[in-house]
Design a protein around this motif. Structure first.
Motif, PDB file in Angstrom:
ATOM      1  N   GLN A 131      19.285 -35.100 -50.997  1.00 10.93           N
ATOM      2  CA  GLN A 131      18.960 -35.053 -49.566  1.00 10.93           C
ATOM      3  C   GLN A 131      17.488 -34.733 -49.348  1.00 10.93           C
ATOM      4  O   GLN A 131      16.786 -35.415 -48.592  1.00 10.93           O
ATOM      5  CB  GLN A 131      19.814 -33.995 -48.873  1.00 10.93           C
ATOM      6  N   TYR A 132      17.013 -33.701 -50.015  1.00 12.61           N
ATOM      7  CA  TYR A 132      15.655 -33.235 -49.741  1.00 12.61           C
ATOM      8  C   TYR A 132      14.594 -34.116 -50.385  1.00 12.61           C
ATOM      9  O   TYR A 132      13.464 -34.173 -49.887  1.00 12.61           O
ATOM     10  CB  TYR A 132      15.523 -31.768 -50.136  1.00 12.61           C
ATOM     11  N   VAL A 133      14.940 -34.792 -51.453  1.00 12.74           N
ATOM     12  CA  VAL A 133      14.011 -35.794 -51.977  1.00 12.74           C
ATOM     13  C   VAL A 133      13.852 -36.910 -50.954  1.00 12.74           C
ATOM     14  O   VAL A 133      12.736 -37.385 -50.684  1.00 12.74           O
ATOM     15  CB  VAL A 133      14.501 -36.343 -53.331  1.00 12.74           C
ATOM     16  N   TYR A 134      14.977 -37.330 -50.366  1.00 16.02           N
ATOM     17  CA  TYR A 134      14.916 -38.392 -49.346  1.00 16.02           C
ATOM     18  C   TYR A 134      14.104 -37.937 -48.132  1.00 16.02           C
ATOM     19  O   TYR A 134      13.249 -38.677 -47.628  1.00 16.02           O
ATOM     20  CB  TYR A 134      16.320 -38.807 -48.922  1.00 16.02           C
ATOM     21  N   TYR A 135      14.365 -36.712 -47.669  1.00 17.59           N
ATOM     22  CA  TYR A 135      13.596 -36.197 -46.533  1.00 17.59           C
ATOM     23  C   TYR A 135      12.105 -36.189 -46.847  1.00 17.59           C
ATOM     24  O   TYR A 135      11.269 -36.571 -46.019  1.00 17.59           O
ATOM     25  CB  TYR A 135      14.026 -34.767 -46.178  1.00 17.59           C
ATOM     26  N   GLY A 136      11.766 -35.728 -48.056  1.00 16.10           N
ATOM     27  CA  GLY A 136      10.368 -35.655 -48.450  1.00 16.10           C
ATOM     28  C   GLY A 136       9.695 -37.020 -48.475  1.00 16.10           C
ATOM     29  O   GLY A 136       8.546 -37.162 -48.044  1.00 16.10           O
ATOM     30  N   VAL A 137      10.419 -38.023 -48.965  1.00 10.67           N
ATOM     31  CA  VAL A 137       9.870 -39.380 -49.021  1.00 10.67           C
ATOM     32  C   VAL A 137       9.594 -39.900 -47.611  1.00 10.67           C
ATOM     33  O   VAL A 137       8.517 -40.451 -47.328  1.00 10.67           O
ATOM     34  CB  VAL A 137      10.840 -40.321 -49.768  1.00 10.67           C
ATOM     35  N   VAL A 138      10.551 -39.705 -46.717  1.00 10.28           N
ATOM     36  CA  VAL A 138      10.414 -40.238 -45.352  1.00 10.28           C
ATOM     37  C   VAL A 138       9.293 -39.529 -44.592  1.00 10.28           C
ATOM     38  O   VAL A 138       8.408 -40.167 -44.016  1.00 10.28           O
ATOM     39  CB  VAL A 138      11.736 -40.122 -44.580  1.00 10.28           C
ATOM     40  N   VAL A 139       9.315 -38.199 -44.587  1.00  7.07           N
ATOM     41  CA  VAL A 139       8.289 -37.478 -43.817  1.00  7.07           C
ATOM     42  C   VAL A 139       6.915 -37.624 -44.473  1.00  7.07           C
ATOM     43  O   VAL A 139       5.886 -37.570 -43.792  1.00  7.07           O
ATOM     44  CB  VAL A 139       8.653 -35.987 -43.633  1.00  7.07           C
ATOM     45  N   GLY A 140       6.890 -37.828 -45.808  1.00  4.46           N
ATOM     46  CA  GLY A 140       5.614 -38.071 -46.470  1.00  4.46           C
ATOM     47  C   GLY A 140       4.990 -39.375 -45.993  1.00  4.46           C
ATOM     48  O   GLY A 140       3.791 -39.433 -45.688  1.00  4.46           O
ATOM     49  N   ALA A 141       5.805 -40.443 -45.923  1.00  4.87           N
ATOM     50  CA  ALA A 141       5.304 -41.728 -45.424  1.00  4.87           C
ATOM     51  C   ALA A 141       4.882 -41.616 -43.964  1.00  4.87           C
ATOM     52  O   ALA A 141       3.839 -42.146 -43.564  1.00  4.87           O
ATOM     53  CB  ALA A 141       6.384 -42.801 -45.587  1.00  4.87           C
ATOM     54  N   MET A 142       5.668 -40.907 -43.188  1.00  8.13           N
ATOM     55  CA  MET A 142       5.356 -40.729 -41.768  1.00  8.13           C
ATOM     56  C   MET A 142       4.069 -39.933 -41.585  1.00  8.13           C
ATOM     57  O   MET A 142       3.201 -40.287 -40.775  1.00  8.13           O
ATOM     58  CB  MET A 142       6.515 -40.020 -41.072  1.00  8.13           C
ATOM     59  N   GLY A 143       3.931 -38.849 -42.338  1.00  3.23           N
ATOM     60  CA  GLY A 143       2.732 -38.030 -42.241  1.00  3.23           C
ATOM     61  C   GLY A 143       1.483 -38.781 -42.658  1.00  3.23           C
ATOM     62  O   GLY A 143       0.417 -38.606 -42.048  1.00  3.23           O
ATOM     63  N   TRP A 144       1.591 -39.629 -43.673  1.00  2.00           N
ATOM     64  CA  TRP A 144       0.442 -40.402 -44.129  1.00  2.00           C
ATOM     65  C   TRP A 144      -0.033 -41.358 -43.038  1.00  2.00           C
ATOM     66  O   TRP A 144      -1.233 -41.492 -42.778  1.00  2.00           O
ATOM     67  CB  TRP A 144       0.812 -41.185 -45.384  1.00  2.00           C
ATOM     68  N   ILE A 145       0.908 -42.015 -42.385  1.00  4.90           N
ATOM     69  CA  ILE A 145       0.561 -42.930 -41.299  1.00  4.90           C
ATOM     70  C   ILE A 145      -0.096 -42.169 -40.146  1.00  4.90           C
ATOM     71  O   ILE A 145      -1.093 -42.621 -39.563  1.00  4.90           O
ATOM     72  CB  ILE A 145       1.806 -43.676 -40.799  1.00  4.90           C
ATOM     73  N   CYS A 146       0.452 -41.011 -39.806  1.00  3.69           N
ATOM     74  CA  CYS A 146      -0.107 -40.217 -38.702  1.00  3.69           C
ATOM     75  C   CYS A 146      -1.518 -39.738 -39.017  1.00  3.69           C
ATOM     76  O   CYS A 146      -2.391 -39.732 -38.143  1.00  3.69           O
ATOM     77  CB  CYS A 146       0.802 -39.030 -38.393  1.00  3.69           C
ATOM     78  N   LEU A 147      -1.753 -39.327 -40.259  1.00  2.96           N
ATOM     79  CA  LEU A 147      -3.107 -38.926 -40.653  1.00  2.96           C
ATOM     80  C   LEU A 147      -4.076 -40.094 -40.517  1.00  2.96           C
ATOM     81  O   LEU A 147      -5.218 -39.925 -40.062  1.00  2.96           O
ATOM     82  CB  LEU A 147      -3.102 -38.420 -42.100  1.00  2.96           C
ATOM     83  N   ASP A 148      -3.628 -41.272 -40.892  1.00  7.38           N
ATOM     84  CA  ASP A 148      -4.484 -42.449 -40.798  1.00  7.38           C
ATOM     85  C   ASP A 148      -4.806 -42.783 -39.345  1.00  7.38           C
ATOM     86  O   ASP A 148      -5.902 -43.251 -39.032  1.00  7.38           O
ATOM     87  CB  ASP A 148      -3.795 -43.633 -41.477  1.00  7.38           C
TER      88      ASP A 148
END
Length: 324
Positions: A131-148
């Motif tokens: 579960q938490y690996v999946y959460y990390g992958v999703v929010v990591g991709a989301m956070g990267w886009i937001c930073l950009d």
């Protein structure tokens, strides 16, 4: 989370995507089931063997999936790595792994602290880690886009993506903390597990707060701007009405007040029509219509308001006397 749901339901654009709204509802439902007084009867209704925990976690995973899709689609969904990380295939694999590992756990009674009670079992560790690996992958991709997006965003949108990026960062920390707790529990290192528990609460609560703020800010700010603009528009309509009536009275071809067309117009359309018809009257040599200095100033400001949006300040509430 339910406050966020309400904000998204009431302040979302009518034709905009509902993806983030679906996400908020799913996450709110999942978090609601974490309330012991609600979870215990719910799980007992399902048989009393923690199927409620599984359903709550599935709802959370689906909610996080919609969250990542909604946020990244609003800004940038062109990167192939982002599309893969937030794709249905990854979600399907993660859900299948969670369901299978859950069924391998020995959990014969309802538990309000599932991982503390059963976390020493390898299957339970896998259940949580997936579960938490999946959460990390999703929010990591989301956070990267937001930073950009921070580099090009301005105003409330910049504050929104900054909050989402910060929330994603804290969420990744929370995921890492939980995974470490799971590994330390299953390996018997309870001292490390207890230390990591100190970091879980602040990172989890901080992540939820920042993500909610980032998601709620754009619709709330847009509603505030639109409401303020509407009030300014209505004020200009009120101030220009005497001049408009005078212009219409002196031009036989002008549309009369109270017509069906006028009643059907929204304030923006009505103000635009007032400005156009008053301008037409001033340049029509047959009408003999003219504006005094005060009325001319207000029609200039009303025209600027229509062109420039909410950057124009509201006029003072003074009556305008039509020139004769």
């Amino acid at each position: 989370m339910w406050a966020l749901v309400i904000i998204l339901l009431f302040f979302r654009r009518r034709r905009s995507s509902r993806t983030v709204t679906y996400s908020a509802v799913a996450i709110a439902l999942s978090m609601t089931l974490n309330i012991d007084t609600l979870y215990v009867p719910f799980d007992r209704f399902l048989g009393g063997t923690n199927w409620g925990d599984l359903l709550a976690n599935i709802a959370l995973m689906v909610g996080i999936f919609f969250l990542g899709r909604g946020v990244t689609a609003a800004y940038d969904f062109s990167n192939i790595v982002t599309r893969l990380a937030l794709g249905r295939g990854v979600l399907t694999v993660a859900l299948a792994g969670v369901v299978i590992s859950f069924m391998l756990i020995d959990h014969a009674h309802t538990s309000t602290q599932f991982m503390l009670d059963f976390g020493s079992q390898p299957a339970a560790a896998v259940y949580s880690i997936l579960q938490y690996v999946y959460y990390g992958v999703v929010v990591g991709a989301m956070g990267w886009i937001c930073l950009d997006q921070q580099r090009s965003a301005t105003g409330s949108l910049r504050a929104s993506v900054t909050s989402l990026a910060a929330g994603s960062g804290l969420a990744i920390i929370a995921c890492a903390v939980v995974i470490t707790m799971d590994l330390s529990h299953v390996t018997g290192d309870l001292a490390l597990m207890n230390v990591m528990r100190l970091f879980y609460g602040p990172s989890y609560v901080g992540a939820i707060a920042l993500l909610c703020f980032g998601l709620a800010l754009p619709p709330a700010a847009r509603w505030t701007r639109n409401t303020a603009r509407l009030q300014v528009t209505k004020r200009y309509i009120k101030l220009l009405t005497p001049s408009w009536e005078a212009a219409a009275a002196q031009r036989p071809t002008a549309t009369r007040l109270g017509s069906i067309t006028r009643q059907a117009e929204n304030p923006e359309q009505l103000l635009h029509r007032q400005v156009v018809e008053i301008r037409d009257a001033t340049i029509d040599p047959r009408s003999g219509f003219a504006l005094d200095e005060r009325a001319a100033t207000i029609i200039d400001r009303a025209e600027a308001h229509l062109l420039a949006g909410d950057r124009v300040r509201a006029p003072r509430a003074r009556a305008v006397r039509p020139a004769t």
